[in-house]
Write a protein that holds these residues in place. Sequence first.
Motif, PDB file in Angstrom:
ATOM      1  N   UNK A  69       0.839  -1.150  -0.085  1.00  8.31           N
ATOM      2  CA  UNK A  69       0.076   0.031  -0.029  1.00  8.31           C
ATOM      3  C   UNK A  69       0.889   1.136   0.007  1.00  8.31           C
ATOM      4  N   UNK A  70       1.996   1.197   0.762  1.00  7.79           N
ATOM      5  CA  UNK A  70       2.697   2.218   0.875  1.00  7.79           C
ATOM      6  C   UNK A  70       3.436   2.578  -0.337  1.00  7.79           C
ATOM      7  N   UNK A  71       4.030   1.562  -1.208  1.00 11.06           N
ATOM      8  CA  UNK A  71       4.578   1.464  -2.461  1.00 11.06           C
ATOM      9  C   UNK A  71       3.509   2.397  -3.516  1.00 11.06           C
ATOM     10  N   UNK A  72       2.145   1.698  -3.213  1.00 13.70           N
ATOM     11  CA  UNK A  72       1.225   2.394  -4.277  1.00 13.70           C
ATOM     12  C   UNK A  72       1.019   3.997  -4.299  1.00 13.70           C
ATOM     13  N   UNK A  73       1.058   4.191  -2.766  1.00 14.28           N
ATOM     14  CA  UNK A  73       1.240   5.659  -2.608  1.00 14.28           C
ATOM     15  C   UNK A  73       2.279   6.620  -3.091  1.00 14.28           C
ATOM     16  N   UNK A  93       3.424   9.936  -9.886  1.00 16.77           N
ATOM     17  CA  UNK A  93       2.596  10.006 -11.085  1.00 16.77           C
ATOM     18  C   UNK A  93       2.124  11.630 -11.189  1.00 16.77           C
ATOM     19  N   UNK A  94       1.799  12.336  -9.951  1.00 12.70           N
ATOM     20  CA  UNK A  94       1.509  13.585  -9.936  1.00 12.70           C
ATOM     21  C   UNK A  94       2.768  14.476 -10.195  1.00 12.70           C
ATOM     22  N   UNK A 100       2.461   0.520 -11.717  1.00 10.79           N
ATOM     23  CA  UNK A 100       2.919  -0.067 -10.409  1.00 10.79           C
ATOM     24  C   UNK A 100       2.270   0.208  -9.232  1.00 10.79           C
ATOM     25  N   UNK A 101       1.292   1.349  -9.360  1.00  9.32           N
ATOM     26  CA  UNK A 101       0.293   1.552  -8.149  1.00  9.32           C
ATOM     27  C   UNK A 101      -0.835   0.300  -8.272  1.00  9.32           C
ATOM     28  N   UNK A 102      -0.883   0.099  -9.646  1.00  7.74           N
ATOM     29  CA  UNK A 102      -2.423  -0.861  -9.506  1.00  7.74           C
ATOM     30  C   UNK A 102      -1.687  -2.010  -9.210  1.00  7.74           C
ATOM     31  N   UNK A 135      -7.088   6.393  -8.781  1.00  7.26           N
ATOM     32  CA  UNK A 135      -6.054   5.549  -8.164  1.00  7.26           C
ATOM     33  C   UNK A 135      -6.251   6.058  -6.720  1.00  7.26           C
ATOM     34  N   UNK A 136      -6.397   7.239  -6.578  1.00 11.86           N
ATOM     35  CA  UNK A 136      -6.431   7.547  -5.007  1.00 11.86           C
ATOM     36  C   UNK A 136      -7.558   6.881  -4.501  1.00 11.86           C
ATOM     37  N   UNK A 137      -8.696   6.855  -4.937  1.00  6.94           N
ATOM     38  CA  UNK A 137      -9.862   6.033  -4.616  1.00  6.94           C
ATOM     39  C   UNK A 137      -9.522   4.691  -4.324  1.00  6.94           C
ATOM     40  N   UNK A 138      -8.781   4.035  -5.006  1.00  7.92           N
ATOM     41  CA  UNK A 138      -8.432   2.798  -4.937  1.00  7.92           C
ATOM     42  C   UNK A 138      -7.656   2.431  -3.853  1.00  7.92           C
ATOM     43  N   UNK A 139      -6.862   3.292  -3.733  1.00 11.39           N
ATOM     44  CA  UNK A 139      -5.761   3.254  -2.453  1.00 11.39           C
ATOM     45  C   UNK A 139      -6.502   3.258  -1.051  1.00 11.39           C
ATOM     46  N   UNK A 140      -7.453   4.236  -1.164  1.00 13.91           N
ATOM     47  CA  UNK A 140      -8.208   4.339   0.063  1.00 13.91           C
ATOM     48  C   UNK A 140      -9.043   3.286   0.357  1.00 13.91           C
ATOM     49  N   UNK A 141      -9.680   2.606  -0.774  1.00 19.29           N
ATOM     50  CA  UNK A 141     -10.740   1.374  -0.836  1.00 19.29           C
ATOM     51  C   UNK A 141      -9.658   0.337  -0.187  1.00 19.29           C
TER      52      UNK A 141
END
Length: 254
Positions: free
Chosen positions: A14-18, A24-25, A70-72, A228-234
């Motif tokens: 999860x940390x890596x996804x963040x 990306x930003x 990578x995030x996905x 992607x932000x929504x996926x991370x939170x979910x």
Amino acid sequence: MGNNAAFNDSSLRLQWAKESLADFVRCANIYFKRTPREFIVEPDLDGIHERHKFRFCRPLPLALTKHTVHAIEDLRAALDLAACDVARLASLPADEVYFPFSRSKTDFKSRINSACKGFPQEIKDLFAGYEPYAGGSDLLFAINVLCNASKHQIITPVVSVIGTELPYIESSAVRHPIPIMLYSREENEITYAITERGLNWKYKAEFSFRICFGKVGPIEGRDVLDNIDGMIRAVEAIVCEIEAESRKIGILAT
């Protein structure tokens, strides 16, 4: 893996996804800030109008695709690792365990029984409540679709206009130009107005942009950053709830 280490791997992914989302930003901001751009006017195919276009002189960097993929993949891994931890805590084999995504609600029962064989019913009920299938949670199911897509084709984010303003228009005609929002991926350009050919007009155009998914799954055309932000939170909420339920039913020591 001992109980004290349970769900640590999920938290790490999860940390890596963040971190990938933050990369990306940064990459997107640099692209929009530094990429040369030009305004052009081209005749329309109808022979009557002309198209006013805004064009980026460079394509989107491949790094945006890399950070997206990578995030996905890290989010999918976080879910699979959490399921594997449940199996180990329940003294079950984890070799063929994975988070139970399925193509439809009708397929979900057989999928969870094969992916989470022998799991406590409370955990199965928890997974079912997330509706990780087409027609259920689109955002959650998109993780699986996009992760599978990245194995077979590159996920290509595309740029899109989220706002076009013409705060200043001075025209020699009674009818004002018609602002529209179109995107041509092949040309890396945006048509923002179509006018009668030869119209004498002055204007100031202001644009705001976002980067959207290309033709991939249930979130085609949606904003990459927001989704992607929504996926991370979910996924973060799901991992926390799986850990909490594991403590509640007694397979994870408090």
